[in-house]
Every structure is written in structure tokens, then in C-alpha cells.
Motif scaffolding. Structure first.
Motif, short mmCIF file in Angstrom:
data_model
loop_
_atom_site.label_atom_id
_atom_site.label_comp_id
_atom_site.label_asym_id
_atom_site.label_seq_id
_atom_site.Cartn_x
_atom_site.Cartn_y
_atom_site.Cartn_z
N THR A 148 0.84 -1.20 0.00
CA THR A 148 0.00 0.00 0.00
C THR A 148 0.87 1.25 0.00
OG1 THR A 148 -1.55 -1.24 1.41
CG2 THR A 148 -1.97 1.12 1.10
N ILE A 149 1.88 1.26 0.87
CA ILE A 149 2.79 2.40 0.97
C ILE A 149 3.49 2.65 -0.35
CG2 ILE A 149 4.83 3.31 2.14
CD1 ILE A 149 2.45 3.13 3.98
N LYS A 150 3.98 1.56 -0.97
CA LYS A 150 4.70 1.69 -2.24
C LYS A 150 3.80 2.23 -3.33
CE LYS A 150 7.42 -0.98 -5.58
NZ LYS A 150 7.94 -2.33 -5.92
N THR A 151 2.59 1.69 -3.46
CA THR A 151 1.65 2.13 -4.49
C THR A 151 1.22 3.57 -4.26
OG1 THR A 151 0.83 -0.14 -4.59
CG2 THR A 151 -0.44 1.52 -5.76
N SER A 152 1.17 3.97 -3.01
CA SER A 152 0.77 5.35 -2.70
C SER A 152 1.91 6.35 -2.91
CB SER A 152 0.29 5.45 -1.25
OG SER A 152 1.38 5.46 -0.33
N ALA A 153 3.10 5.84 -3.25
CA ALA A 153 4.29 6.69 -3.41
C ALA A 153 4.59 7.46 -2.12
CB ALA A 153 4.13 7.64 -4.59
N GLY A 154 4.31 6.84 -0.99
CA GLY A 154 4.58 7.47 0.30
C GLY A 154 3.47 8.37 0.81
N ALA A 155 2.40 8.54 0.02
CA ALA A 155 1.32 9.44 0.43
C ALA A 155 0.59 8.94 1.68
CB ALA A 155 0.31 9.61 -0.71
N ALA A 156 0.70 7.63 1.96
CA ALA A 156 0.04 7.09 3.16
C ALA A 156 0.61 7.69 4.44
CB ALA A 156 0.19 5.57 3.18
N PHE A 157 1.80 8.25 4.36
CA PHE A 157 2.39 8.91 5.52
C PHE A 157 1.95 10.37 5.63
CE2 PHE A 157 5.74 5.65 4.58
CZ PHE A 157 5.51 4.87 5.70
N LYS A 158 1.26 10.86 4.61
CA LYS A 158 0.90 12.28 4.56
C LYS A 158 -0.59 12.53 4.76
CE LYS A 158 4.67 13.36 1.33
NZ LYS A 158 5.43 14.24 2.26
N VAL A 159 -1.44 11.58 4.35
CA VAL A 159 -2.89 11.76 4.48
C VAL A 159 -3.40 11.05 5.72
CG1 VAL A 159 -5.14 11.46 3.37
CG2 VAL A 159 -3.10 11.82 1.96
N PRO A 160 -4.02 11.75 6.66
CA PRO A 160 -4.54 11.09 7.87
C PRO A 160 -5.60 10.05 7.52
CG PRO A 160 -4.53 13.48 8.12
CD PRO A 160 -4.26 13.20 6.67
N ILE A 161 -5.53 8.89 8.17
CA ILE A 161 -6.51 7.83 7.94
C ILE A 161 -7.15 7.45 9.27
CG2 ILE A 161 -6.86 5.47 7.11
CD1 ILE A 161 -4.42 5.83 5.32
N ALA A 162 -8.48 7.42 9.27
CA ALA A 162 -9.22 7.05 10.48
C ALA A 162 -9.90 5.71 10.26
CB ALA A 162 -10.26 8.11 10.82
N LYS A 163 -9.97 4.92 11.33
CA LYS A 163 -10.70 3.65 11.29
C LYS A 163 -11.96 3.77 12.14
CE LYS A 163 -7.40 -0.05 10.29
NZ LYS A 163 -6.86 -1.34 10.78
N VAL A 164 -13.06 3.22 11.60
CA VAL A 164 -14.33 3.25 12.33
C VAL A 164 -14.92 1.85 12.37
CG1 VAL A 164 -14.83 5.64 11.71
CG2 VAL A 164 -15.60 3.80 10.20
N ASP A 165 -15.85 1.63 13.30
CA ASP A 165 -16.50 0.32 13.39
C ASP A 165 -17.40 0.09 12.18
OD1 ASP A 165 -15.34 -0.41 15.83
OD2 ASP A 165 -16.85 0.70 16.96
N HIS A 166 -18.13 1.15 11.78
CA HIS A 166 -19.05 1.01 10.65
C HIS A 166 -19.04 2.30 9.83
CE1 HIS A 166 -20.64 -2.65 12.44
NE2 HIS A 166 -20.81 -1.99 13.57
N ILE A 167 -18.95 2.18 8.51
CA ILE A 167 -18.96 3.35 7.64
C ILE A 167 -20.27 4.12 7.77
CG2 ILE A 167 -18.99 4.10 5.22
CD1 ILE A 167 -16.22 3.43 6.17
N LYS A 168 -21.37 3.40 7.97
CA LYS A 168 -22.66 4.06 8.11
C LYS A 168 -22.67 5.01 9.30
CE LYS A 168 -27.62 2.98 8.22
NZ LYS A 168 -28.61 1.86 8.27
N ASP A 169 -22.07 4.60 10.41
CA ASP A 169 -21.99 5.48 11.58
C ASP A 169 -21.14 6.71 11.27
OD1 ASP A 169 -23.54 3.72 13.01
OD2 ASP A 169 -21.85 2.69 13.96
N ALA A 170 -20.09 6.50 10.47
CA ALA A 170 -19.24 7.64 10.07
C ALA A 170 -20.03 8.63 9.23
CB ALA A 170 -18.03 7.14 9.30
N VAL A 171 -20.90 8.13 8.37
CA VAL A 171 -21.75 9.00 7.55
C VAL A 171 -22.62 9.86 8.45
CG1 VAL A 171 -23.70 9.04 5.94
CG2 VAL A 171 -21.78 7.49 5.52
N PHE A 172 -23.26 9.26 9.44
CA PHE A 172 -24.12 10.01 10.36
C PHE A 172 -23.30 11.06 11.13
CE2 PHE A 172 -27.01 6.08 10.58
CZ PHE A 172 -27.87 6.61 9.63
#
Length: 254
Positions: A148-172
């Protein structure tokens, strides 16, 4: 407690193996992406391990011992955990961080995207288009691996990523925070070029094979599709994501 780490050539990602070592890693708040568990394991310690995995919402999979043997040459004792090379945010932390900026927020939600290279390509495009944060689900989502890191050309270290239990809850949660949610789906008559991306918004992309979950489509603020003029019925998800993100860039630059 001694932690056993190795780099496995097949997964190309940092690993911990052994039940006690993984328990300690979880209790130490290590960013564990996924746990591979040998089918048929039993015992009190294993029950404690399973309970801890479920309580922390860690993505896990029960596999034959041959799978574990391919992942590492070490004494895995029936369990292997892969550790993410990045630190994840909570949704609340991400929204608070982005809200503190003076720019118009742009989020990206990935509903059950499973391919690590697609994930990496999307992260790369997200960084290039000024996405403030990416939101993924804890279970079923593609992990952040070295690929993932390689394909992203290192962008994975620059864009914040959040994990949630359910995407639907994130939508709300995003809607309650004043963020417009827009689903990329062919199940609409609206073109991506007819939707406004100028206000604070979150674009939702679905999985490679199933698209966005029907339950999520029911609660989003808007839906949009990409016009397809050829005979092929769909675009690769990372390409489709690029179309949506650059339309947002175009509109916001007018």
C-alpha cells in the motif's frame, strides 16, 4: 514479555506471532491491521485471545495452518498479526483536526475496499487532490501494508486515515458535523458533473466487486455516477475515485 517481529516476504509487512505476544501488543495499543488464526485452536488462553480480538474490533481470519506456514518461517504458534506501518486516527480526532483548518473540508470514505494496491493508488490521488482525511472500516477493509505504501508513493504517511466500526456510523457523524455525504454509484441519474462539491463534503467509494452497501446508499445526502460511453460497465475504483476528486478540485478552483 518478548515480542517477536519479522518481515515476511509474502505479506511484506511487519508481523508479530504467538498468542501471548499478540495479546501484549494489543494491550500496548499497537496498530494491528489483521490477525490470522489457525483453525481449530482451543484452550483458556486462546479464549482470552479471541475475546480481546472481538472487544478491540480487530480484523481477523481463521485459516489453515498451511497459510500461516507460508506467511512466516518462525514458530507462529497458530496466530500471526500484521502491524500497520502508520498510526490511525479516530473519526472524532480526524474531524476535529480538519475542522481547525481554514480550508473547506474534503473527506474520502472507502466502504469495504479490499485490494491493497487500489487502496494505495487512491491514497496517492487523495494526497494530490488535497483530501483532508480518509475513513475506512476496521473490519473487511484493505490493510495498510508495505505494498500500500509503495503504491501510494509514500502518500500514506501524509494523508490522515481514520478507522471506524461502521462506515454508516461515520456517515451520520459527518452529517451531524455539517459535512455533505456524496456516494459514487451507478444507481442514480445524477452525473458527477451535476453535483456540487464546493461545500464541506465527503465522497464515498465502494468495494471493487459490490460497490457501496445498500444501507449506506439510503442515508447519504447525494449520489452521483460517472458517464460511461463505451461498452465496459464500470471503471476501476481507484480511477473512478480520481474522477470524483478532480471534479471537486475543478469546482473549488473556479
Amino acid at each position: 514479555m518478548v515480542f517477536l517481529f519479522t518481515f515476511a516476504p509474502m505479506e511484506n509487512n511487519t508481523q508479530i506471532y504467538g498468542i501471548r505476544a499478540i495479546i501484549e501488543a494489543i494491550n500496548a495499543d499497537k496498530a494491528i491491521d489483521k490477525v490470522f488464526i489457525q483453525k481449530g485452536l482451543k484452550g483458556d488462553l486462546f479464549k482470552e485471545f479471541e475475546t480481546l480480538i472481538r472487544r478491540n474490533g480487530i480484523n481477523s481470519s481463521y485459516v489453515p495452518v498451511e497459510k500461516l506456514n507460508r506467511l512466516t518461517k518462525g514458530n507462529h504458534q497458530g496466530v500471526i498479526a500484521t502491524i500497520s506501518p502508520i498510526t490511525f486516527f479516530t473519526l472524532e480526532e480526524l474531524v476535529e483536526k480538519v475542522s481547525a483548518k481554514e480550508t473547506t473540508p474534503l473527506f474520502l470514505l472507502l466502504d469495504q475496499l479490499s485490494d491493497v494496491r487500489n487502496f494505495g493508488a487512491i491514497i496517492r490521488t487523495a494526497e494530490c487532490t488535497g483530501v483532508d482525511g480518509i475513513i475506512i472500516q476496521k473490519k473487511g477493509a484493505a490493510p495498510v501494508t508495505a505494498d500500500t505504501i509503495k503504491t501510494s508513493a509514500g502518500a500514506a504517511f501524509k494523508v490522515p486515515i481514520a478507522k471506524v466500526d461502521h462506515i454508516k456510523d461515520a456517515v451520520f457523524y459527518l452529517q451531524a458535523s455539517g459535512i455533505k455525504t456524496i456516494a459514487a454509484t451507478e444507481k442514480t441519474e445524477n452525473s458527477v458533473y451535476d453535483i456540487s462539491f464546493k461545500e464541506p463534503c465527503a465522497i464515498i467509494m465502494g468495494s471493487e466487486d459490490l460497490g457501496i452497501s445498500p444501507s449506506i446508499l439510503k442515508v447519504v445526502d447525494d449520489k452521483a455516477k460517472i458517464p460511461l460511453l463505451g461498452e465496459i460497465g464500470s471503471l476501476n475504483v481507484s480511477v473512478a475515485c480520481g474522477v470524483f476528486l478532480y471534479e471537486a478540485v475543478r469546482q473549488r478552483s473556479l
